[in-house]
Design a protein around this motif. Structure first.
Motif, short mmCIF file in Angstrom:
data_model
loop_
_atom_site.label_atom_id
_atom_site.label_comp_id
_atom_site.label_asym_id
_atom_site.label_seq_id
_atom_site.Cartn_x
_atom_site.Cartn_y
_atom_site.Cartn_z
N GLN A 266 0.84 -1.21 0.00
CA GLN A 266 0.00 0.00 0.00
C GLN A 266 0.87 1.26 0.00
OE1 GLN A 266 -2.91 0.19 3.17
NE2 GLN A 266 -3.27 2.35 2.66
N GLU B 102 -12.25 3.25 -1.56
CA GLU B 102 -11.00 4.01 -1.53
C GLU B 102 -11.22 5.45 -1.97
OE1 GLU B 102 -11.66 1.36 -3.33
OE2 GLU B 102 -11.24 1.73 -5.44
N ALA C 198 -7.74 3.73 0.77
CA ALA C 198 -7.29 2.39 0.34
C ALA C 198 -8.36 1.38 0.67
CB ALA C 198 -6.00 2.02 1.05
N ALA D 87 -5.49 1.86 -4.01
CA ALA D 87 -5.06 3.04 -3.27
C ALA D 87 -5.38 4.27 -4.16
CB ALA D 87 -3.57 2.97 -3.01
#
Ligand code: ADP
Length: 589
Positions: A42, A111, A122, A137
């Motif tokens: 991430q 997200e 995210a 993301a």
């Protein structure tokens, strides 16, 4: 051990706990690892999204979507990510993997909602377009503080999942290995707990079954060891106390069993606690299993029941004499007293068989009555003759001497009676009154025969003596043997009519000397033979008295023979004659 339920219970529980603890590691570590990896991915996506945002800002302003599309595709190829540009209203502007025309509005994607709210978003979910788990993301793109679009990067999480799975497998193997390694340790720990407990249980069970000998193998230390030691000590103490109790019990049973007196104990509800052997035999109780049964049911004697009632209601002991219907019928003295010991209360009855005592008392009474009677008769005659003489018969020249002779005869009879009574008393006094020596039978027979010879001759009776070839000696009191023989020979001569025969013989038989006096006299009827040895028993009373007999001779013979360890017996036939046989022990050679 393997059969112990406790062992298996503990082993399964501890084994289960071990396994659960071991299993927690792969479970916890897998999640942690997964979130760590996802976090790394991430952060990479976030960084890339921010870089991309600055690159697309201009193109967005210009609205050159084709350029954007090709940028997205290029970037996606280079970084192996999916790049999507989404307008502020959620419409997809450009996408590296899909045709934007076919794509839905993305305004509701988690997200994007998050990025709109906090400036960065995210989410992980299965992509509806690609059907695989993806990490998304997104960052907002602003122009003059106005939100114009979102840059969204997505990455396939399959690689992460694969890595996680691989590590998870290793972790599970480790966990399994740890659980396996822990199993023998668990076994040893559980065994150290279960073994003393199993031994304790087995010992407790054995004690409950009356076996106090099974000691506990002391293998563990600590509290369990202490418990086992304490329990074993308790077992030893218990065993010695039980042994002591058993000893006391045996002693008490032996004492009670050996007692001549009957002992009967009952509780307050009149249930029999114990009845010793003498008691059972006295009351004719056939079974020894009397404990716990009702008093009346056991003794079947109302007098004993009444004695117990009296004793229980009074502080002083109660005594009475009861008769127990036999056979044989018995006279029993009962002594009942109340007892209160500890939790039990009841009564103790002591029974004493006084049948023999009463019989002897009766015999004594009878004897005194007989002696008085025997003394009274000659004394009455003496008195009568003396009175007659005093009244004038003394001058009666024809009869006066006859009266004096009668007085003399009666006095002689009295003398003989007193001698016999003294002899009887001497015999009854027991062994101390005798002087035991080796007695030559022949000498005693000679003395005796010479004593009766004259009388036998007067009556015309032949007197034969048949002696054995060997010299015979007996172990007895010489005067006693003479008394036996003179009584028997005297009787034989007395009760044999003229022309008859009397024979005296003796011989050895085993370790005894048999002395036989045989006559051809009047004989004795079978019904009299049984009683002939009783005191003052005479078959022909008048005849006996006439012949100067006291009725004590045979009684003295019997007692003397018994005192010398011998016996006397009789065979006789009326009008044919009698045979008296005395067996006496031989003198030790
Ligand atoms: P007693 O002094 O009367 O002879 P004993 O005790 O010697 O007393 O004998 C008891 C009785 O036994 C006698 O009175 C007599 O009736 C009987 N008796 C004893 N010896 C003989 C015998 N040899 N033959 C027949 N009767 C006998």
């Amino acid at each position: 051990m393997w059969t112990s339920r406790l062992f298996w219970k503990l082993f399964i529980v501890y084994g289960g706990i071990n396994f659960a603890l071991a299993a927690m590691f792969p479970l916890l570590l897998t999640n942690w690892q997964e979130s760590l990896l996802i976090d790394q991915v991430q952060r990479r996506l976030d960084g890339m999204a921010i870089v991309l945002r600055s690159e697309v800002e201009d193109d967005l302003k210009l609205g050159s979507y084709d350029r954007l599309n090709s940028l997205a595709k290029r970037l996606a190829r280079e970084a192996d990510v999916r790049v999507t540009l989404i307008a502020a209203d959620g419409e997809v502007i450009a996408d590296s993997d899909e045709d934007v025309q076919k794509m839905q509005n993305h305004s509701n994607r988690a997200e994007l909602i998050e990025a709109r709210a906090v400036g960065q978003g995210a989410s992980i979910r299965r992509s509806p377009t690609l059907g695989i788990r993806m990490l998304y993301a997104a960052v907002p793109v602003k122009s003059d503080q106005q939100l114009v679009a979102f840059v969204r990067l997505a990455v396939n999480l399959e690689t992460v999942d694969r890595q996680v799975q691989q590590r998870q497998r290793v972790l599970w193997l480790c966990a399994f290995g740890v659980a396996l390694l822990a199993a023998p340790i668990t076994y040893l720990i559980v065994r150290s707990i279960a073994r003393p407990l199993t031994a304790l249980t087995a010992s407790a069970r054995a004690i409950r079954g009356g076996d106090y000998k099974r000691s506990i193998p002391l293998q563990s230390r600590g509290e369990l060891g202490e418990l086992a030691t304490a329990f074993d000590q308790m077992r030893v103490d218990l065993a010695s106390r039980v042994a002591q109790l058993e000893d006391n019990n045996t002693q008490m049973s032996t004492v009670l069993g050996g007692m001549v007196e009957g002992v009967l104990a009952v509780d307050a509800n009149r249930r029999v606690l114990l009845a010793n052997r003498a008691c059972r035999s006295l009351l004719g109780i056939s079974t020894s299993d009397v404990a716990g049964r009702g008093l009346l049911e056991v003794v079947r004697n109302g007098d004993i029941d009444a004695a117990v009632s009296q004793a229980m209601t009074s502080d002083s002991p109660h005594t009475r004499e009861i008769s127990v219907i036999g056979p044989p019928r018995r006279v029993v003295s009962v002594f009942a007293t109340r007892f209160a010991a500890g939790p039990t209360s009841g009564a103790i009855v002591v029974l004493h068989d006084i049948t023999e005592l009463r019989r002897l008392e009766n015999l004594r009474r009878e004897f005194v009555a007989n002696v008085s009677h025997e003394l009274k008769t000659p004394l009455a005659s003496i008195k009568a003759y003396a009175e007659t003489l005093r009244m004038g018969a003394i001058n009666d020249q024809e009869n006066n001497l006859g009266f004096v002779d009668r007085i003399s005869e009666q006095a002689e009879y009295l003398h003989q009676l007193i001698l016999d009574l003294l002899q009887l008393a001497r015999v009854e006094a027991g062994q101390e009154a005798f002087q035991f020596t080796d007695v030559k039978v022949e000498a005693v027979v000679d003395r005796c025969v010479s004593q009766v010879k004259q009388l036998a001759e007067q009556k015309g009776i032949t007197l034969n003596v048949v002696a054995p070839a060997e010299l015979c000696k007996i172990w007895a009191d010489s005067d006693g043997v003479f008394t036996i023989l003179s009584n028997l020979v005297g009787n034989a001569v007395k009760y044999t009519p003229s022309g008859g025969e009397v024979e005296v013989r003796w011989w050895r038989e085993d370790d005894e000397m048999i002395l036989e006096v045989k006559d051809t006299g009047i004989g004795i009827a079978p019904e009299d033979q049984e009683r002939i040895f009783e005191r003052f028993y005479r078959v022909h009373k008048a005849r006996s008295r006439e012949l100067g007999g006291t009725g004590l001779g045979l009684s003295i013979v019997k007692h003397l023979s018994q005192s010398f360890g011998g016996s006397v017996n009789l065979t006789s036939e009326v009008n044919k004659g009698s045979v008296f046989r005395v067996a006496l022990p031989l003198a030790v050679a």
